[in-house]
Write a protein that holds these residues in place. Structure first.
Motif, PDB file in Angstrom:
ATOM      1  N   GLN A 202       0.817  -1.207   0.000  1.00 16.29           N
ATOM      2  CA  GLN A 202       0.000   0.000   0.000  1.00 16.29           C
ATOM      3  C   GLN A 202       0.852   1.258   0.000  1.00 16.29           C
ATOM      4  O   GLN A 202       0.492   2.268  -0.630  1.00 16.29           O
ATOM      5  CB  GLN A 202      -0.942  -0.001   1.208  1.00 16.29           C
TER       6      GLN A 202
ATOM      7  N   GLN B  52       0.389   3.983  -2.842  1.00 17.14           N
ATOM      8  CA  GLN B  52       0.053   5.383  -2.567  1.00 17.14           C
ATOM      9  C   GLN B  52       1.077   6.328  -3.196  1.00 17.14           C
ATOM     10  O   GLN B  52       0.724   7.390  -3.735  1.00 17.14           O
ATOM     11  CB  GLN B  52      -0.024   5.615  -1.049  1.00 17.14           C
TER      12      GLN B  52
ATOM     13  N   ASP C  11       2.187   9.163   5.558  1.00 12.32           N
ATOM     14  CA  ASP C  11       0.813   9.641   5.467  1.00 12.32           C
ATOM     15  C   ASP C  11       0.779  11.153   5.249  1.00 12.32           C
ATOM     16  O   ASP C  11      -0.081  11.676   4.511  1.00 12.32           O
ATOM     17  CB  ASP C  11       0.036   9.292   6.740  1.00 12.32           C
TER      18      ASP C  11
ATOM     19  N   SER D 151      -2.450  10.634   2.746  1.00 10.94           N
ATOM     20  CA  SER D 151      -3.254   9.415   2.711  1.00 10.94           C
ATOM     21  C   SER D 151      -4.178   9.269   3.916  1.00 10.94           C
ATOM     22  O   SER D 151      -4.694   8.182   4.186  1.00 10.94           O
ATOM     23  CB  SER D 151      -2.353   8.183   2.585  1.00 10.94           C
TER      24      SER D 151
END
Length: 265
Positions: free
Chosen positions: A13, A17, A58, A63
């Motif tokens: 992931q 991303q 993040d 994200s």
């Protein structure tokens, strides 16, 4: 069959991303203040993916906390099934009683000590080791929360006298933990000779409603103890090892004496 790495999905992931934002490893590393080689190592699993990295990712990838959430979930899911009943009891404990004849209790281990223990099982990959270490460090937060359980730990003196390089740091940590009002440490001295505790470690958890849950470790894993007869046996053996131990003040003094033999930390 080879055991699946529970962090592989999180790394997938992370790569996804980054790719969705058309961001190269070099650009991501520049924004996150990591080298491109570090970014590559994290994404391929040759370097551990930890929470600070996930949080920073993040932020850079916008994200919405996805990677941090996935990582925490993967760490939780990675716990062996036999341990989960005990972990649930541990989280709801009002009192924890732990006897260890061979190791420092997990809730009192330093990160370096925990890592060395995890690495002693030579079939674990480095990512598995780091996963277990992170989980153990997270579990220790129970002793730092606003309303912590009382922790009573009984340790055999032989545990403290192991000459590993990490023991100085570990002993200093035990002394710091012993200063907390809800943490009580007792040491069974070598002069106690043979005692029933040498048959193996045990943990007893008293829950909010006053009921007890026991847990036993062995070479294959561990098992919860909830039957009345088994709990009665463990409670009796706990009293036996506690009575063989030095009082709390003398126990702390002994830990200080052994710690001083390691020199300044």
């Amino acid at each position: 069959m080879e055991r699946e790495d529970p962090l592989a999905f999180v790394r997938d992931q992370l790569r996804r991303q980054r790719a969705l934002r058309n961001m190269s490893q070099e650009e991501f590393g520049r924004r996150a203040n990591y080298s491109a080689s570090t970014v590559s190592a994290v994404e391929t699993g040759t370097r551990s993916l930890d929470l600070p990295y996930a949080k920073r990712a993040d932020e850079i990838l916008d994200s919405g906390g996805l990677l941090e959430s996935l990582l925490k979930s993967a760490q939780g899911d990675g716990e062996p099934p036999w341990l989960k009943p005990y972990l649930e009891a541990e989280r709801n404990a009002r009192q924890l009683r732990c006897f260890e004849p061979l190791l420092v209790p997990g809730l009192l281990q330093t990160e370096n000590y925990a890592r060395a223990v995890m690495r002693s099982v030579d079939v674990r990959s480095e990512s598995e080791v780091e996963q277990y270490v992170a989980s153990r460090m997270e579990r220790q937060e129970i002793l730092k929360r606003e309303d912590p359980p009382q922790f009573i730990g009984v340790i055999d003196e032989s545990v403290l006298r192991r000459r590993d390089a990490i023991m100085g740091e570990q002993l200093a940590h035990l002394l710091r933990m012993a200063e907390l009002p809800h943490v009580h440490l007792n040491v069974v001295p070598l002069t106690a000779g043979l005692h029933v505790g040498l048959c193996g470690p045990l943990v007893l958890v008293r829950l909010v409603d006053g009921t007890w849950v026991g847990h036993l470790d062995d070479q294959l894993g561990g098992s919860p103890v909830g039957a009345e007869e088994g709990l009665a046996t463990l409670l009796a053996r706990w009293e036996a090892v506690r009575s063989a131990a030095l009082p709390e003040g003398l126990s702390v003094a002994l830990i200080k004496e052994i710690e001083s033999q390691h020199g300044p930390q």
